[in-house]
Scaffold this active site. Structure first.
Site, PDB file in Angstrom:
ATOM      1  N   HIS A 174      33.807  42.468  51.469  1.00  0.00           N
ATOM      2  CA  HIS A 174      34.623  43.203  52.050  1.00  0.00           C
ATOM      3  C   HIS A 174      35.792  43.601  51.923  1.00  0.00           C
ATOM      4  O   HIS A 174      35.504  44.698  51.708  1.00  0.00           O
ATOM      5  CB  HIS A 174      33.847  42.781  53.976  1.00  0.00           C
ATOM      6  N   GLU A 175      36.895  42.916  51.157  1.00  0.00           N
ATOM      7  CA  GLU A 175      38.016  42.564  51.232  1.00  0.00           C
ATOM      8  C   GLU A 175      37.805  43.902  49.634  1.00  0.00           C
ATOM      9  O   GLU A 175      38.590  44.778  49.368  1.00  0.00           O
ATOM     10  CB  GLU A 175      38.613  41.518  50.671  1.00  0.00           C
ATOM     11  N   HIS A 178      37.231  47.005  50.145  1.00  0.00           N
ATOM     12  CA  HIS A 178      38.523  48.616  49.955  1.00  0.00           C
ATOM     13  C   HIS A 178      39.314  48.545  48.409  1.00  0.00           C
ATOM     14  O   HIS A 178      39.677  49.084  48.571  1.00  0.00           O
ATOM     15  CB  HIS A 178      39.610  47.290  50.850  1.00  0.00           C
TER      16      HIS A 178
END
Length: 210
Positions: A174-175, A178
């Site tokens: 998820h990170e 980004h």
């Protein structure tokens, strides 16, 4: 030959310089009280949304302002009262830095990762809930690889290589999304057009990625 050597030195020098924080980035990192949390950018604010959609660049682990950024990101994450990860673009800095809560370690510590790169993803997928600190009230169920191989640097400029599994692997994915300007709202739209086989063994966690 001498001129060619000079050009190489100049090129390498420029590359090294490009890995340092820019003046604008330093200004943001040091804004206000450097011992307080940085504000988390939101998609409902146009200029902040643009930052969140940009790809992030690598940063030199030796940059003297990097420990300050990491600490202010840590404080920003702690202030959310439930977030388990944060990426530098979420505080306005398009650099490859993330913080992740390590549920795969005793005490579930929050750790930093500089220039993280996923070099391998398992074909085995899990489906679980995710949210995002930059998209208020947004929640969804997403497919992620159950395990990944991760490479990253630390503040001592040492390189690391490790395997990560389960929910912690989900947070990393998820990170790191980004860092490529990918938001879970975009991922949800993409998954609507793809088919997956749901695996029932997924161990649920009360935590939700942010």
């Amino acid at each position: 030959m001498r001129n060619f050597t000079v050009l190489i030195v100049v090129f390498l020098g420029s590359f090294a310089f490009s890995q340092k924080f820019s003046k604008e980035e330093k200004k943001l990192i040091l804004a206000g009280d450097p011992k307080t949390a940085l504000a988390i950018y939101q998609t409902d604010k146009e200029e902040q949304h643009k930052v969140l959609l940009k790809q992030s660049e690598e940063i030199s682990p030796k940059d003297k302002n990097l420990p300050i950024l990491i600490e202010r990101m840590r404080l920003a994450l702690a202030a959310t009262g439930g977030g388990v990860g944060i990426a530098a673009p979420q505080v306005g800095i398009n650099r490859r830095v993330v913080l992740v809560q390590r549920f795969d370690k005793e005490g579930a510590p929050v750790e930093y990762f500089i220039n993280p790169k996923i070099t391998w993803w398992s074909e085995l997928l899990n489906k679980g809930p995710e949210g995002d600190l930059s998209i208020d009230t947004f929640r969804g169920d997403f497919y992620r690889s159950y395990s990944i191989r991760l490479q990253y640097d630390d503040l001592d400029n040492k390189k690391h290589d490790e395997m990560v599994e389960g929910f912690t692997a989900v947070i990393f994915q998820h990170e790191i999304d980004h860092l490529f300007g990918v938001l879970i709202s975009d991922k949800l739209e993409k998954e609507r057009n793809e088919s997956y086989k749901t695996l029932q063994f997924y161990k649920k966690s009360n935590a939700v990625t942010r």
